[in-house]
Design a protein around this motif. Structure first.
Motif, PDB file in Angstrom:
ATOM      1  N   VAL A   8       0.850  -1.194   0.000  1.00  0.00           N
ATOM      2  CA  VAL A   8       0.000   0.000   0.000  1.00  0.00           C
ATOM      3  C   VAL A   8       0.884   1.242   0.000  1.00  0.00           C
ATOM      4  CG1 VAL A   8      -1.771   1.285   1.215  1.00  0.00           C
ATOM      5  CG2 VAL A   8      -1.829  -1.218   1.240  1.00  0.00           C
ATOM      6  N   ALA A   9       0.740   2.073  -1.018  1.00  0.00           N
ATOM      7  CA  ALA A   9       1.550   3.280  -1.125  1.00  0.00           C
ATOM      8  C   ALA A   9       0.975   4.386  -0.256  1.00  0.00           C
ATOM      9  CB  ALA A   9       1.599   3.748  -2.576  1.00  0.00           C
ATOM     10  N   PRO A  10       1.828   5.268   0.289  1.00  0.00           N
ATOM     11  CA  PRO A  10       1.338   6.412   1.055  1.00  0.00           C
ATOM     12  C   PRO A  10       0.748   7.501   0.159  1.00  0.00           C
ATOM     13  CG  PRO A  10       3.714   6.507   0.880  1.00  0.00           C
ATOM     14  CD  PRO A  10       3.304   5.202   0.258  1.00  0.00           C
ATOM     15  N   ILE A  11       0.809   7.304  -1.149  1.00  0.00           N
ATOM     16  CA  ILE A  11       0.243   8.252  -2.107  1.00  0.00           C
ATOM     17  C   ILE A  11      -1.075   7.670  -2.624  1.00  0.00           C
ATOM     18  CG2 ILE A  11       0.569   9.404  -4.329  1.00  0.00           C
ATOM     19  CD1 ILE A  11       3.617   9.091  -3.872  1.00  0.00           C
ATOM     20  N   VAL A  12      -2.140   8.422  -2.451  1.00  0.00           N
ATOM     21  CA  VAL A  12      -3.454   7.972  -2.912  1.00  0.00           C
ATOM     22  C   VAL A  12      -3.769   8.693  -4.223  1.00  0.00           C
ATOM     23  CG1 VAL A  12      -5.912   7.790  -2.355  1.00  0.00           C
ATOM     24  CG2 VAL A  12      -4.196   7.607  -0.526  1.00  0.00           C
TER      25      VAL A  12
END
Length: 215
Positions: A8-12
């Protein structure tokens, strides 16, 4: 920066595309601004260059414009395009820093994507502008039904492409922050704005120096 759950990336991406869409609509009513911070501010700055470029490209095709006006617009386009590409690199550099700060370790067998996240964000920026301006065409009262149908079909296609691109970007970012893919910044290394690399610039300067010496 806190480590994200694996995969899961911290960038949405949904937040970024909403930023781009809302900014395009806002900037057509109000002055260009940047009310964001961190990575989103970089996205906004990059988006600003595309917004300015879009309208400069429109001006460059004005058949009533004088040669002097067109030359001025062309130089403006060159500068904006350089800034746009520089900011794509900054987006990718920022992601590199986030991966490092998050302690992401990359699998030795991890592959590299053919396109960087910064480049995809740039494409999404342009797509948000295209969607806005196509929808704007539907509000015209000087066009016929065929024109409206053509535009409606293109709006639908733009929406599909935008959705696909955003989804693919989120998958790429999740893979990067899970260490399943490798990330690096690809330098654009544009030559046309560099006085030492563009022959049209350095040769004219050399010729000018020779003329001065003759005087």
């Amino acid at each position: 920066m806190e480590k994200s759950p694996i995969g899961v990336a911290p960038i949405v991406v949904e937040h970024l595309t909403r930023l781009q869409t809302e900014a395009v609509e806002r900037w057509h009513r109000e002055p260009i601004d940047d009310p964001y911070s961190g990575f989103e501010s970089l996205v906004c700055q990059q988006h600003q260059q595309n917004f300015r470029l879009w309208h400069a490209e429109d001006e460059a095709r004005d058949r009533l414009a004088t040669d002097r006006q067109l030359a001025k617009v062309k130089r403006s386009i060159d500068g904006l395009n350089q800034a746009r590409n520089d900011l794509i690199e900054k987006l990718d550099d920022a992601i590199t820093a986030m991966l490092h700060e998050g302690g992401v370790s990359v699998d030795e067998q991890a592959s590299i994507n053919t396109e960087t996240p910064g480049s995809v964000i740039d494409r999404l920026s342009i797509m948000s502008l295209r969607r806005f301006h196509y929808r704007e065409q539907l509000d015209r009262d000087d066009v016929d039904a065929d024109h409206r149908q053509t535009v409606t079909n293109r709006v639908t296609l733009c929406e599909q492409q935008h959705h696909d691109l955003a989804h693919s970007l989120q998958e790429l970012l999740d893979d990067l922050f899970a260490g399943r893919k490798r990330h690096k910044t690809y330098r654009q290394m544009k030559m046309y704005n560099d006085p030492s690399l563009n022959p049209a610039i350095y040769r004219s300067r050399q010729a000018g120096s020779l003329d001065v010496r003759r005087l």
